[in-house]
Design a protein around this motif. Structure first.
Motif, short mmCIF file in Angstrom:
data_model
loop_
_atom_site.label_atom_id
_atom_site.label_comp_id
_atom_site.label_asym_id
_atom_site.label_seq_id
_atom_site.Cartn_x
_atom_site.Cartn_y
_atom_site.Cartn_z
N PHE A 1 0.82 -1.21 0.00
CA PHE A 1 0.00 0.00 0.00
C PHE A 1 0.85 1.27 0.00
N ARG A 2 2.00 1.21 0.67
CA ARG A 2 2.85 2.40 0.79
C ARG A 2 4.09 2.33 -0.12
N SER A 3 4.02 1.52 -1.17
CA SER A 3 5.17 1.43 -2.07
C SER A 3 5.32 2.71 -2.89
N LYS A 4 6.54 3.09 -3.20
CA LYS A 4 6.89 4.29 -3.98
C LYS A 4 6.47 5.57 -3.27
N THR A 5 6.51 5.60 -1.95
CA THR A 5 6.13 6.79 -1.20
C THR A 5 7.24 7.21 -0.25
N ARG A 6 8.48 6.98 -0.61
CA ARG A 6 9.58 7.27 0.29
C ARG A 6 9.61 8.73 0.72
N TYR A 7 9.34 9.64 -0.19
CA TYR A 7 9.40 11.06 0.16
C TYR A 7 8.00 11.63 0.42
N LYS A 8 7.00 11.04 -0.19
CA LYS A 8 5.63 11.54 0.00
C LYS A 8 5.16 11.32 1.43
N ASP B 1 -1.08 12.20 6.71
CA ASP B 1 -0.21 12.30 7.88
C ASP B 1 0.41 10.93 8.10
N PRO B 2 1.71 10.78 7.83
CA PRO B 2 2.33 9.46 7.90
C PRO B 2 2.39 8.88 9.32
N SER B 3 2.21 9.70 10.35
CA SER B 3 2.26 9.17 11.72
C SER B 3 0.96 8.46 12.10
N VAL B 4 -0.07 8.56 11.25
CA VAL B 4 -1.35 7.88 11.50
C VAL B 4 -1.63 6.97 10.31
N GLN B 5 -1.55 5.64 10.53
CA GLN B 5 -1.80 4.72 9.43
C GLN B 5 -3.28 4.40 9.30
N LYS B 6 -4.01 4.49 10.41
CA LYS B 6 -5.43 4.13 10.40
C LYS B 6 -6.23 5.20 9.67
N GLY B 7 -7.09 4.78 8.77
CA GLY B 7 -7.93 5.71 8.05
C GLY B 7 -7.20 6.53 7.02
N MET B 8 -6.06 6.03 6.56
CA MET B 8 -5.28 6.76 5.55
C MET B 8 -5.74 6.36 4.15
N PRO B 9 -6.14 7.33 3.32
CA PRO B 9 -6.49 6.98 1.94
C PRO B 9 -5.24 6.61 1.14
N HIS B 10 -5.44 6.13 -0.06
CA HIS B 10 -4.31 5.72 -0.90
C HIS B 10 -3.42 6.94 -1.18
N PRO B 11 -2.10 6.75 -1.20
CA PRO B 11 -1.19 7.88 -1.41
C PRO B 11 -1.38 8.64 -2.71
N LYS B 12 -2.04 8.05 -3.71
CA LYS B 12 -2.26 8.80 -4.97
C LYS B 12 -3.23 9.95 -4.78
N PHE B 13 -3.98 9.97 -3.67
CA PHE B 13 -4.91 11.05 -3.40
C PHE B 13 -4.29 12.18 -2.59
N HIS B 14 -3.02 12.05 -2.21
CA HIS B 14 -2.33 13.08 -1.44
C HIS B 14 -2.24 14.37 -2.26
#
Length: 97
Positions: free
Chosen positions: A7-14, A45-58
């Motif tokens: 789920f969090r692949s390719k998000t090293r800087y995001k 907010d990377p410190s909260v994993q619960k309820g996090m939408p997919h990173p493409k919506f950031h």
């Protein structure tokens, strides 16, 4: 070996906080109540994993459609379509415009 496609692949800087912003989020951000029809920005907010939408919506902007428990249903434009994403208030910011 096959590459991991989690789920969090390719998000090293995001999904990385600035060193001075590290740690937990302010509690007022989690207690924020949004009304239906309000415009919000999706800022993960990377410190909260619960309820996090997919990173493409950031960084996307959408409208609150409904409330689902402690989370919100947000309508966001993705390409030519509108998609409904579920996000907790820690990952949402009110739009000033």
């Amino acid at each position: 070996m096959q590459k991991s496609e989690g789920f969090r692949s390719k998000t090293r800087y995001k999904l990385q906080k600035h060193p001075r912003q590290r740690g937990l989020f302010p509690l007022t951000r989690a207690l924020r109540v949004y009304k239906v029809g309000e415009t919000v920005h999706v800022v993960l907010d990377p410190s909260v994993q619960k309820g996090m939408p997919h990173p493409k919506f950031h960084g996307k902007t959408g409208k609150i459609v409904a409330q689902r428990g402690s989370s919100y249903l947000v309508k966001v434009k993705d390409g030519g379509k509108y998609k409904d994403i579920i996000a907790r208030p820690q990952h949402l910011r009110e739009s000033k415009a």
